[in-house]
Design a protein around this motif. Structure first.
Motif, short mmCIF file in Angstrom:
data_model
loop_
_atom_site.label_atom_id
_atom_site.label_comp_id
_atom_site.label_asym_id
_atom_site.label_seq_id
_atom_site.Cartn_x
_atom_site.Cartn_y
_atom_site.Cartn_z
N LEU A 49 32.29 32.99 36.92
CA LEU A 49 33.57 32.31 37.11
C LEU A 49 33.58 31.72 38.50
O LEU A 49 33.24 32.41 39.47
N GLY A 76 40.21 33.89 32.99
CA GLY A 76 39.91 34.40 34.33
C GLY A 76 41.13 34.62 35.20
O GLY A 76 41.00 34.80 36.42
N ARG A 98 39.44 26.54 37.95
CA ARG A 98 38.06 27.01 37.96
C ARG A 98 37.08 25.93 37.50
O ARG A 98 37.44 24.96 36.85
N THR A 102 40.96 38.15 36.52
CA THR A 102 39.82 38.23 37.45
C THR A 102 40.20 37.64 38.81
O THR A 102 39.89 38.22 39.86
#
Lengths: 393, 222
Positions: free
Chosen positions: B18, B40, B217, B43
């Motif tokens: 990621l 994500g 991302r 995360t």
């Protein structure tokens, strides 16, 4: 990392899971307590039995179990053991080698042994009186300190002997005995005994009795003999169940005094040479046995300690298994608490703190179990005299 | 307040990494993180909070580059500066609601609970409506009540940064609104930054900014 937070979390976890905590603490407490209690109690019993045995040089009794004879003479237990005639005590005394102290420990007053003996026994054990004096006549008794305390009796009160069997009409009848003295505590079986003159025990047994003079008996109390000079009394004559200064003269024995039974004779040799001689004298006698209590205790404790070693070995194995299971419980608990520890880590608790938390909980359980076992051990030791009495009889 | 640059993180055993080229949040700013499941979001929150450490890149929170801190220092930093409100509450079942709320303060170095802390708990419980539940165990609470307790725990230390992972996921609309209002109100009073993951479009308008993680991302890896 802070200790108060750790203590708070750990103690709250243990309290919140109290069933698990109690089980673990109990299991660990037993692991520490059992071997320690067995070792300490065995030591106390040994100390108790040995000190009494060491104070008693020799015991003469009927051939049979030397250990039973020792226990009867020293602890007034085993009342059912075979007796020997009083004559044997007189023989020892007449030998000039030792002092003979006859004992007849067969009867009871409640849970206390009635010990028929002579005043020599009082001198031999160096008794001191808390109250009163020694017995001077039949029907008087001197009670040990524990007897006086348990029954709340003192000089002038009464002790009544227990009948052996309730429905045995021909058996032992209760005898009411006047307390003339109370002994100081000695921490020995003497504290638990009721001491009477040897003749009093023979009266309890029915070997001697007292009643109104035959000449004064009425017609209803006489049997027809066909001879005016011979008076026989029938069963309606009431026997006295108390020996008082007024009735003491009426008490009599129908056989030879020497044939009356005693359960043991404490033999106190006048010296080492006399001891060797008297031991030699009884070495070849088949129906009598002269035992050395200290040697009997050596033999007893050799057996006791070999059994104790085996038991302790097994307890150690069981203890190790318990500790292993305890460890397994903590490890499994660690797994079960993965979510909880993850939450704490997310919040900011370090891995070291989590390990310390587990360590604290384990240490707390261990420490509590050790503390508990120490407290229980202390309580057990304070109860040791009672336990010894229950064990030894 | 928060500045992330060229972040790259790969879960052990995963081939796909990621990557977050750049993400920042100003002091006092409130941000709603949105995006599909598995994109994500969590995360990113875990990287910002220091629960996860990036393989590459820089995360600066309040001037501290947390990726370069040792584990213990990172934990300590989180404890002092970040209030976490997890989706699954993470309440300890053997502590009462009050003790759960006070837990971050107990974990601090001194760990002493003072009157001011107690007052803070009472105040938060009053605002979230769980005052009568403070001495109960979490197992006796409903989902909504547990979530409110978890929110109180995240706010109790007056942290400059609040990270909330779908704190309204298990709640009905009324409770969702109540929780978010309280969160933003408290953050406003403390001048704290807030990053909150949510799937609830009706809540987007309550935040200063809405960021879709997919746009943040950049797919990386082999």
């Amino acid at each position: 990392m802070n200790w108060s937070g750790l203590f708070h979390l750990g103690s709250r976890y243990l309290a919140g899971n109290r069933t698990k905590t109690i089980l673990l603490v109990s299991a660990f407490t037993l692991v520490w307590l059992l071997p320690a209690a067995i070792t300490l109690l065995a030591g106390k019993v040994e100390e108790h039995l040995r000190s009494r045995a060491d104070e008693t040089p020799l015991v003469l009794g009927r051939a049979g179990s030397a250990l039973e004879l020792t226990f009867n003479a020293l602890h007034f237990t085993k009342p059912e053991m075979a007796t020997l005639p009083y004559r044997e005590a007189l023989k020892v005394a007449e030998s000039g080698l030792a002092q003979a102290i006859p004992l007849y420990a067969r009867f009871h007053a409640g849970s206390h042994s009635i010990v028929g003996t002579t005043f020599d026994y009082f001198r031999f054990r160096e008794f001191d009186y808390a109250e009163g004096r020694a017995f001077l006549r039949m029907g008087e008794c001197v009670v040990g300190s524990a007897v006086a305390q348990a029954n709340e009796i003192g000089v002038g009160d009464y002790v009544i002997s227990s009948p052996e069997t309730l429905f045995d009409l021909a058996g032992v009848y209760p005898l009411k005995m006047t307390v003339c003295g109370v002994l100081e505590s000695t921490g020995s079986p003497d504290d638990e005994a009721v001491f009477v003159d040897l003749k009093t025990t023979w009266i309890i047994e029915g070997l001697g009795h007292g009643h109104i003079a035959a000449a004064e008996a009425g017609e209803d109390e006489r049997l027809e003999t066909g001879n005016e000079n011979v008076v026989r009394l029938n069963a309606s004559v009431v026997e006295y169940n108390e020996i008082t200064p007024e009735t003491v003269e009426s008490f009599h024995f129908h056989g030879e005094e020497e044939d009356n039974p005693v359960s043991a004779v404490i033999v106190v040799p006048f010296g080492a040479k006399e001891q060797a001689l008297i031991k030699g004298r009884y070495a070849g006698v088949k129906d009598l046995s002269l035992v050395e209590p200290a040697a009997e205790m050596d033999e007893l404790f050799e057996t006791v300690f070999s059994v104790q070693r085996i038991v302790l070995g097994m307890l150690v194995l069981v203890g190790l298994a318990t500790l292993a299971l305890g460890l397994l419980t903590f490890l499994l608990s660690y797994r079960l608490r993965t979510g909880e520890f993850a939450s704490l880590r997310h919040m900011g608790a370090s891995p070291r703190m989590l390990k310390a938390l587990i360590g604290f909980e384990a240490a707390f359980v261990f420490a509590l179990s050790i503390l508990l076992s120490v407290v229980l051990l202390w309580s057990l030791l304070s109860l040791a005299p009672t336990l010894i009495r229950l064990l030894v009889g | 307040m928060i500045f992330c640059r060229k972040l790259e993180f790969r879960y052990p055993g995963e081939s796909v990494a990621l990557s977050f080229p750049e993400f920042s949040v100003e002091a006092g700013e409130t941000v709603a993180l949105i995006g599909p499941s598995g994109c994500g979001k969590t995360t990113l929150l875990n990287l910002i909070s220091g629960i996860l450490v990036p393989d590459e890149g820089v995360i600066e929170v309040g001037g501290e580059q947390i990726q370069s801190l040792e584990l213990a220092a990172r934990q300590s930093f989180r404890l002092r500066n970040i209030g976490l409100v997890p989706q699954n509450f993470e309440l300890l079942d053997y502590l009462t609601v009050r003790e759960n709320i006070l837990l971050p303060l107990r974990l601090l170095d001194r760990g002493r609970i003072e009157k001011a802390h107690e007052n803070r708990v009472e105040e938060l419980a009053e605002k979230t409506g769980i005052s009568p539940l403070l001495n109960k165990l979490p197992s006796r609470l409903s989902q909504g009540e547990r979530q409110r307790a978890a929110l109180c725990r995240g706010l109790v230390g007056k942290p400059p940064l609040i990270l909330a992972d779908e704190p309204t996921g298990n709640l009905d609309t009324d409770n969702q609104d109540r929780i978010v209002s309280l969160l933003l109100e408290e953050a406003g009073a403390l001048k704290s930054s807030v990053i909150m993951i949510t799937h609830e479009p009706s809540l987007y308008g309550r935040f200063d900014r809405v960021e879709n993680v997919m746009s943040l991302r950049m797919e990386g890896g082999e």
